[in-house]
Design a protein around this motif. Structure first.
Motif, PDB file in Angstrom:
ATOM      1  N   CYS A   1       0.832  -1.206   0.000  1.00 50.41           N
ATOM      2  CA  CYS A   1       0.000   0.000   0.000  1.00 50.41           C
ATOM      3  C   CYS A   1       0.868   1.259   0.000  1.00 50.41           C
ATOM      4  O   CYS A   1       1.804   1.382   0.781  1.00 50.41           O
ATOM      5  CB  CYS A   1      -0.908   0.004   1.232  1.00 50.41           C
ATOM      6  N   GLN A   2       0.526   2.166  -0.907  1.00 50.51           N
ATOM      7  CA  GLN A   2       1.236   3.441  -0.965  1.00 50.51           C
ATOM      8  C   GLN A   2       0.296   4.611  -0.708  1.00 50.51           C
ATOM      9  O   GLN A   2       0.569   5.742  -1.093  1.00 50.51           O
ATOM     10  CB  GLN A   2       1.947   3.595  -2.313  1.00 50.51           C
ATOM     11  N   ASP A   3      -0.822   4.332  -0.048  1.00 46.98           N
ATOM     12  CA  ASP A   3      -1.768   5.350   0.395  1.00 46.98           C
ATOM     13  C   ASP A   3      -2.318   6.204  -0.740  1.00 46.98           C
ATOM     14  O   ASP A   3      -2.509   7.409  -0.590  1.00 46.98           O
ATOM     15  CB  ASP A   3      -1.131   6.236   1.481  1.00 46.98           C
ATOM     16  N   HIS A   4      -2.614   5.576  -1.879  1.00 48.33           N
ATOM     17  CA  HIS A   4      -3.223   6.304  -2.993  1.00 48.33           C
ATOM     18  C   HIS A   4      -4.637   6.757  -2.657  1.00 48.33           C
ATOM     19  O   HIS A   4      -5.099   7.767  -3.156  1.00 48.33           O
ATOM     20  CB  HIS A   4      -3.243   5.445  -4.263  1.00 48.33           C
ATOM     21  N   GLY A   5      -5.342   5.975  -1.848  1.00 56.49           N
ATOM     22  CA  GLY A   5      -6.664   6.357  -1.371  1.00 56.49           C
ATOM     23  C   GLY A   5      -7.831   6.033  -2.283  1.00 56.49           C
ATOM     24  O   GLY A   5      -8.954   6.439  -2.004  1.00 56.49           O
ATOM     25  N   GLN A   6      -7.603   5.290  -3.359  1.00 55.20           N
ATOM     26  CA  GLN A   6      -8.712   4.933  -4.238  1.00 55.20           C
ATOM     27  C   GLN A   6      -9.751   4.087  -3.508  1.00 55.20           C
ATOM     28  O   GLN A   6     -10.949   4.193  -3.778  1.00 55.20           O
ATOM     29  CB  GLN A   6      -8.197   4.201  -5.478  1.00 55.20           C
ATOM     30  N   CYS A   7      -9.306   3.291  -2.568  1.00 53.16           N
ATOM     31  CA  CYS A   7     -10.221   2.456  -1.793  1.00 53.16           C
ATOM     32  C   CYS A   7     -11.164   3.301  -0.940  1.00 53.16           C
ATOM     33  O   CYS A   7     -12.310   2.907  -0.699  1.00 53.16           O
ATOM     34  CB  CYS A   7      -9.444   1.484  -0.918  1.00 53.16           C
ATOM     35  N   VAL A   8     -10.702   4.453  -0.508  1.00 49.36           N
ATOM     36  CA  VAL A   8     -11.526   5.341   0.313  1.00 49.36           C
ATOM     37  C   VAL A   8     -12.744   5.806  -0.480  1.00 49.36           C
ATOM     38  O   VAL A   8     -13.848   5.892   0.052  1.00 49.36           O
ATOM     39  CB  VAL A   8     -10.703   6.543   0.827  1.00 49.36           C
ATOM     40  N   PHE A   9     -12.558   6.100  -1.754  1.00 47.94           N
ATOM     41  CA  PHE A   9     -13.672   6.526  -2.596  1.00 47.94           C
ATOM     42  C   PHE A   9     -14.637   5.378  -2.867  1.00 47.94           C
ATOM     43  O   PHE A   9     -15.847   5.575  -2.937  1.00 47.94           O
ATOM     44  CB  PHE A   9     -13.165   7.101  -3.917  1.00 47.94           C
ATOM     45  N   ALA A  10     -14.106   4.168  -3.015  1.00 48.35           N
ATOM     46  CA  ALA A  10     -14.933   3.005  -3.332  1.00 48.35           C
ATOM     47  C   ALA A  10     -15.699   2.482  -2.108  1.00 48.35           C
ATOM     48  O   ALA A  10     -16.834   2.027  -2.245  1.00 48.35           O
ATOM     49  CB  ALA A  10     -14.071   1.890  -3.916  1.00 48.35           C
ATOM     50  N   ALA A  11     -15.085   2.531  -0.949  1.00 47.96           N
ATOM     51  CA  ALA A  11     -15.699   1.973   0.266  1.00 47.96           C
ATOM     52  C   ALA A  11     -15.400   2.873   1.470  1.00 47.96           C
ATOM     53  O   ALA A  11     -14.625   2.513   2.355  1.00 47.96           O
ATOM     54  CB  ALA A  11     -15.194   0.559   0.502  1.00 47.96           C
ATOM     55  N   PRO A  12     -16.028   4.044   1.523  1.00 44.99           N
ATOM     56  CA  PRO A  12     -15.711   5.006   2.594  1.00 44.99           C
ATOM     57  C   PRO A  12     -16.108   4.556   3.992  1.00 44.99           C
ATOM     58  O   PRO A  12     -15.595   5.103   4.977  1.00 44.99           O
ATOM     59  CB  PRO A  12     -16.484   6.262   2.180  1.00 44.99           C
ATOM     60  N   HIS A  13     -16.982   3.548   4.106  1.00 44.58           N
ATOM     61  CA  HIS A  13     -17.355   3.044   5.430  1.00 44.58           C
ATOM     62  C   HIS A  13     -16.344   2.034   5.958  1.00 44.58           C
ATOM     63  O   HIS A  13     -16.415   1.648   7.120  1.00 44.58           O
ATOM     64  CB  HIS A  13     -18.741   2.415   5.396  1.00 44.58           C
ATOM     65  N   VAL A  14     -15.410   1.639   5.105  1.00 44.70           N
ATOM     66  CA  VAL A  14     -14.405   0.645   5.492  1.00 44.70           C
ATOM     67  C   VAL A  14     -13.005   1.259   5.520  1.00 44.70           C
ATOM     68  O   VAL A  14     -12.221   0.995   6.428  1.00 44.70           O
ATOM     69  CB  VAL A  14     -14.430  -0.567   4.532  1.00 44.70           C
ATOM     70  N   PHE A  15     -12.704   2.093   4.526  1.00 45.80           N
ATOM     71  CA  PHE A  15     -11.363   2.666   4.387  1.00 45.80           C
ATOM     72  C   PHE A  15     -11.391   4.174   4.630  1.00 45.80           C
ATOM     73  O   PHE A  15     -12.339   4.856   4.256  1.00 45.80           O
ATOM     74  CB  PHE A  15     -10.815   2.404   2.978  1.00 45.80           C
ATOM     75  N   SER A  16     -10.317   4.681   5.232  1.00 46.93           N
ATOM     76  CA  SER A  16     -10.173   6.120   5.450  1.00 46.93           C
ATOM     77  C   SER A  16      -8.686   6.451   5.513  1.00 46.93           C
ATOM     78  O   SER A  16      -7.845   5.555   5.571  1.00 46.93           O
ATOM     79  CB  SER A  16     -10.866   6.539   6.749  1.00 46.93           C
ATOM     80  N   MET A  17      -8.407   7.728   5.497  1.00 47.17           N
ATOM     81  CA  MET A  17      -7.024   8.178   5.650  1.00 47.17           C
ATOM     82  C   MET A  17      -6.911   8.816   7.033  1.00 47.17           C
ATOM     83  O   MET A  17      -7.773   9.606   7.427  1.00 47.17           O
ATOM     84  CB  MET A  17      -6.662   9.196   4.570  1.00 47.17           C
ATOM     85  N   ASP A  18      -5.861   8.474   7.766  1.00 51.94           N
ATOM     86  CA  ASP A  18      -5.685   9.055   9.090  1.00 51.94           C
ATOM     87  C   ASP A  18      -5.087  10.455   8.974  1.00 51.94           C
ATOM     88  O   ASP A  18      -4.843  10.944   7.859  1.00 51.94           O
ATOM     89  CB  ASP A  18      -4.861   8.134   9.996  1.00 51.94           C
ATOM     90  N   ASP A  19      -4.848  11.085  10.087  1.00 55.79           N
ATOM     91  CA  ASP A  19      -4.337  12.461  10.091  1.00 55.79           C
ATOM     92  C   ASP A  19      -2.965  12.591   9.440  1.00 55.79           C
ATOM     93  O   ASP A  19      -2.607  13.659   8.953  1.00 55.79           O
ATOM     94  CB  ASP A  19      -4.281  13.010  11.516  1.00 55.79           C
ATOM     95  N   ALA A  20      -2.216  11.508   9.406  1.00 54.31           N
ATOM     96  CA  ALA A  20      -0.882  11.523   8.793  1.00 54.31           C
ATOM     97  C   ALA A  20      -0.938  11.168   7.302  1.00 54.31           C
ATOM     98  O   ALA A  20       0.090  11.118   6.636  1.00 54.31           O
ATOM     99  CB  ALA A  20       0.042  10.552   9.521  1.00 54.31           C
ATOM    100  N   GLY A  21      -2.151  10.913   6.778  1.00 56.48           N
ATOM    101  CA  GLY A  21      -2.293  10.585   5.370  1.00 56.48           C
ATOM    102  C   GLY A  21      -2.069   9.120   5.047  1.00 56.48           C
ATOM    103  O   GLY A  21      -1.863   8.753   3.895  1.00 56.48           O
ATOM    104  N   HIS A  22      -2.141   8.269   6.077  1.00 57.80           N
ATOM    105  CA  HIS A  22      -1.949   6.832   5.884  1.00 57.80           C
ATOM    106  C   HIS A  22      -3.290   6.111   5.947  1.00 57.80           C
ATOM    107  O   HIS A  22      -4.222   6.550   6.625  1.00 57.80           O
ATOM    108  CB  HIS A  22      -1.004   6.260   6.936  1.00 57.80           C
ATOM    109  N   LEU A  23      -3.365   4.989   5.272  1.00 58.08           N
ATOM    110  CA  LEU A  23      -4.588   4.221   5.211  1.00 58.08           C
ATOM    111  C   LEU A  23      -4.951   3.625   6.564  1.00 58.08           C
ATOM    112  O   LEU A  23      -4.106   3.074   7.266  1.00 58.08           O
ATOM    113  CB  LEU A  23      -4.438   3.085   4.185  1.00 58.08           C
TER     114      LEU A  23
END
Length: 62
Positions: A10-32
């Motif tokens: 994982c390189q914290d691209h964040g595409q998963c956050v858009f697809a499943a926001p109830h499961v994935f998020s980015m923390d305050d440091a920008g990490h998954l």
């Protein structure tokens, strides 16, 4: 359903956050951050998140 993310890939691209926001998020440091055992009703979203991950770092275990 169990969600497993290979944090070495994982390189914290964040595409998963858009697809499943109830499961994935980015923390305050920008990490998954994610819920490893989400409700089964979210399976379709998690499958989409796994599909859109550029590094294929997400997998689902039953």
């Amino acid at each position: 359903m169990k969600v497993v993310v290979d944090m070495n890939k994982c390189q914290d691209h964040g595409q998963c956050v858009f697809a499943a926001p109830h499961v994935f998020s980015m923390d305050d440091a920008g990490h998954l951050a994610y819920v490893s055992g989400p409700d089964e009703a979210l399976r379709e979203d998690v499958e989409e998140a796994a599909d859109v991950c550029p590094l294929q770092a997400i997998r689902i275990e039953d």
